[in-house]
Motif scaffolding. Structure first.
Motif, mmCIF file in Angstrom:
data_model
loop_
_atom_site.group_PDB
_atom_site.id
_atom_site.type_symbol
_atom_site.label_atom_id
_atom_site.label_comp_id
_atom_site.label_asym_id
_atom_site.label_seq_id
_atom_site.Cartn_x
_atom_site.Cartn_y
_atom_site.Cartn_z
ATOM 1 N N GLU A 182 -10.841 -18.255 -27.488
ATOM 2 C CA GLU A 182 -10.813 -18.002 -26.082
ATOM 3 C C GLU A 182 -10.188 -16.486 -25.965
ATOM 4 N N ALA A 183 -9.736 -16.043 -26.880
ATOM 5 C CA ALA A 183 -9.266 -14.655 -26.798
ATOM 6 C C ALA A 183 -10.375 -13.671 -26.068
ATOM 7 N N ILE A 184 -11.573 -14.066 -26.158
ATOM 8 C CA ILE A 184 -12.666 -13.051 -25.507
ATOM 9 C C ILE A 184 -12.800 -13.078 -23.992
ATOM 10 N N VAL A 185 -11.939 -13.879 -23.457
ATOM 11 C CA VAL A 185 -11.947 -13.927 -21.886
ATOM 12 C C VAL A 185 -10.943 -12.669 -21.361
ATOM 13 N N LYS A 186 -10.289 -12.082 -22.175
ATOM 14 C CA LYS A 186 -9.590 -10.984 -21.668
ATOM 15 C C LYS A 186 -10.383 -9.685 -21.668
ATOM 16 N N PHE A 187 -11.785 -9.718 -22.179
ATOM 17 C CA PHE A 187 -12.674 -8.623 -22.207
ATOM 18 C C PHE A 187 -13.727 -8.790 -21.464
ATOM 19 N N THR A 188 -14.078 -10.230 -21.244
ATOM 20 C CA THR A 188 -15.369 -10.431 -20.831
ATOM 21 C C THR A 188 -15.440 -12.014 -20.386
ATOM 22 N N LYS A 189 -15.978 -12.484 -18.938
ATOM 23 C CA LYS A 189 -16.238 -13.880 -18.801
ATOM 24 C C LYS A 189 -17.609 -14.296 -19.643
ATOM 25 N N ASN A 190 -18.436 -13.360 -19.829
ATOM 26 C CA ASN A 190 -19.879 -13.455 -20.273
ATOM 27 C C ASN A 190 -19.942 -13.826 -21.726
ATOM 28 N N VAL A 191 -20.043 -14.686 -22.404
ATOM 29 C CA VAL A 191 -20.087 -15.042 -23.754
ATOM 30 C C VAL A 191 -21.003 -15.695 -24.373
ATOM 31 N N LEU A 192 -21.262 -15.233 -25.642
ATOM 32 C CA LEU A 192 -22.286 -15.959 -26.367
ATOM 33 C C LEU A 192 -21.486 -16.425 -27.510
ATOM 34 N N CYS A 193 -21.461 -17.597 -27.931
ATOM 35 C CA CYS A 193 -20.630 -18.181 -29.095
ATOM 36 C C CYS A 193 -21.835 -18.053 -30.232
ATOM 37 N N CYS A 194 -21.588 -17.483 -31.289
ATOM 38 C CA CYS A 194 -22.445 -17.086 -32.320
ATOM 39 C C CYS A 194 -22.063 -17.975 -33.613
ATOM 40 N N ASP A 195 -20.954 -18.805 -33.542
ATOM 41 C CA ASP A 195 -20.573 -19.678 -34.930
ATOM 42 C C ASP A 195 -21.749 -20.616 -34.756
ATOM 43 N N ILE A 196 -21.604 -21.461 -35.950
ATOM 44 C CA ILE A 196 -22.819 -22.530 -36.332
ATOM 45 C C ILE A 196 -22.234 -23.751 -36.185
ATOM 46 N N HIS A 197 -21.491 -24.289 -36.781
ATOM 47 C CA HIS A 197 -20.926 -25.763 -36.849
ATOM 48 C C HIS A 197 -19.755 -25.941 -35.856
ATOM 49 N N THR A 198 -19.302 -24.941 -35.470
ATOM 50 C CA THR A 198 -18.087 -25.085 -34.563
ATOM 51 C C THR A 198 -18.403 -24.494 -33.148
ATOM 52 N N ARG A 199 -19.624 -24.560 -32.745
ATOM 53 C CA ARG A 199 -20.109 -23.796 -31.488
ATOM 54 C C ARG A 199 -19.700 -24.428 -30.242
ATOM 55 N N ALA A 200 -19.835 -25.957 -30.272
ATOM 56 C CA ALA A 200 -19.217 -26.869 -29.336
ATOM 57 C C ALA A 200 -18.202 -26.585 -28.917
ATOM 58 N N ARG A 201 -17.136 -26.696 -29.879
ATOM 59 C CA ARG A 201 -15.613 -26.589 -29.626
ATOM 60 C C ARG A 201 -15.334 -25.025 -28.981
#
Length: 393
Positions: A182-201
């Motif tokens: 969630e640290a990413i939201v300080k930079f942008t609200k448009n996000v692509l989660c690129c992790d594999i096995h933890t992506r839903a979390r």
């Protein structure tokens, strides 16, 4: 006397349009004839996902990735969260993502990625005064604390490498480091989660923190873009570098191929084998600390006989406890009887302690991945025999 046998089988170089089912059956039967072994019911014919996708022509270009990213995330600033550090697995995907954005904010976990590729040694973190649970670092802060470290196996500084890929595609690159997505939201609200096995979390946490357009890699190229390849279940997950501007996607027809191989060999031999299409094995390197599983699953497709988990008793437990007073043939006979009489579900039973509670497809697929290797062995087909035999058979 033989127990489980894992046999790598050579095949021709697979090209787009080849009949992978016929090639797999031909190769197994030719190997049986040449090497003098016999197929039996419940032998397992396994084919690596790479040749299945290649035969199907399941490819996509960076332009295809860019078009999908632009359509879903708006084409402005895109946050790219927790990608793995891999020239083969992610670099070309990152080119496509950057091509579909004006700016990429790359959020890297530290000291390692999800599958164990380290940006730097854990000991450096211990001495840095940085709190990995809370601290968000800029690229300058990261360099001040940890310097310019190259990956032990590849010799690549992935921070500079990924930044250069983004910039080569005409996008601005900003790199930050944190272990909470969630640290990413300080930079942008448009996000692509690129992790594999933890992506839903990761997606859930980013949305809860104020993310707006938030996608995971399995939601990119889950449909064809301009005639590209795609995977309806996994999208870009499990993709590999094909060229500098194309990726080979995880096979979308793996289940069909596995079932067809079983039918083909049954029709030609009368033997009821099991079959599976396998990806990365699920194991960890004790020296490099890399967890191999960069594919979303080990078993991409498999026949019904491979569903479930092993249900095994631990022979050394029986020998040391229940039958500690027996020896020789009497001991062997007692253990055979116990195997034959074992419950259908041994979960929680002390006699099964130490056996591996993993799915059959994960175990067999990992065995196959180690057998076939990832280099020049030329054995994309693996035949596993006697896997379902035990001491009592």
């Amino acid at each position: 006397m033989a127990g489980t046998i894992s046999r790598g089988i050579k095949a021709p170089i697979i090209r787009q349009g080849d009949d992978i089912v016929k090639i797999a059956a031909d190769a197994v039967l030719a190997a049986a004839k040449e090497d003098g072994f016999t197929l039996h019911d419940r032998d397992v014919v396994c084919v690596t996902e790479a040749v299945v996708a290649r035969a199907d022509g399941n490819y996509a270009s960076t332009d295809d990735i860019a078009a999908d990213v632009r359509a879903k995330l708006g084409g402005g600033t895109v946050g790219v969260v927790f990608p793995i550090l891999s020239r083969n697995r992610f670099a070309i995907c990152l080119r496509g993502i950057a091509k579909g954005a004006k700016k990429v904010v790359l959020l890297l976990s530290y000291p390692s990625d999800e599958v164990g590729n380290h940006l730097f040694d854990m000991d450096l973190l211990d001495d840095s005064g940085v709190n990995p649970y809370t601290d968000v670092l800029t690229r300058e802060e990261y360099r001040r604390h940890f310097g310019y470290v190259k990956h032990a196996f590849t010799g690549v500084d992935y921070v500079d490498y990924y930044a250069s890929l983004i910039e080569e595609e005409g996008a601005e690159a900003e790199i930050v480091f944190a272990n909470h997505p969630e640290a990413i939201v300080k930079f942008t609200k448009n996000v692509l989660c690129c992790d594999i096995h933890t992506r839903a979390r990761s997606k859930r946490r980013i949305l809860a923190a104020g993310g707006e357009k938030v996608y995971t890699l399995d939601e990119i190229l889950n449909e064809s873009v301009n005639g590209s390849g795609y995977n309806p279940q996994y999208g870009l997950l499990g993709s590999n570098k094909a060229t500098e501007n194309t990726v080979k996607l995880f096979p979308k027809n793996a289940q069909e191929v596995a079932e067809s191989i079983q039918k083909e060999i049954k029709a030609r031999t009368g033997v009821q084998v099991e079959a599976m299409v396998y990806g990365d094995g699920a194991f960890k390197d004790p020296v490099g600390k890399i967890w191999e599983l960069a594919d979303p699953v080990v078993g991409a497709g498999y026949t019904d006989g491979l569903r479930g988990l092993p249900n095994e008793v631990k022979l050394k437990y029986l020998a040391d406890n229940d039958f500690a007073d027996l020896e020789g043939e009497e001991l062997a006979e007692a253990i055979c009887r116990r195997i034959q009489e074992k419950d259908a579900d041994l979960k929680g039973d002390m006699v099964s302690q130490g056996t591996t509670p993993r799915r059959l497809t994960d175990l067999i697929g990992s065995l196959c991945d180690l057998t076939s290797g990832s280099g020049d062995k030329g054995t994309p087909i693996v035949l596993v025999q006697n896997y379902f035999n035990n001491f009592a058979n």
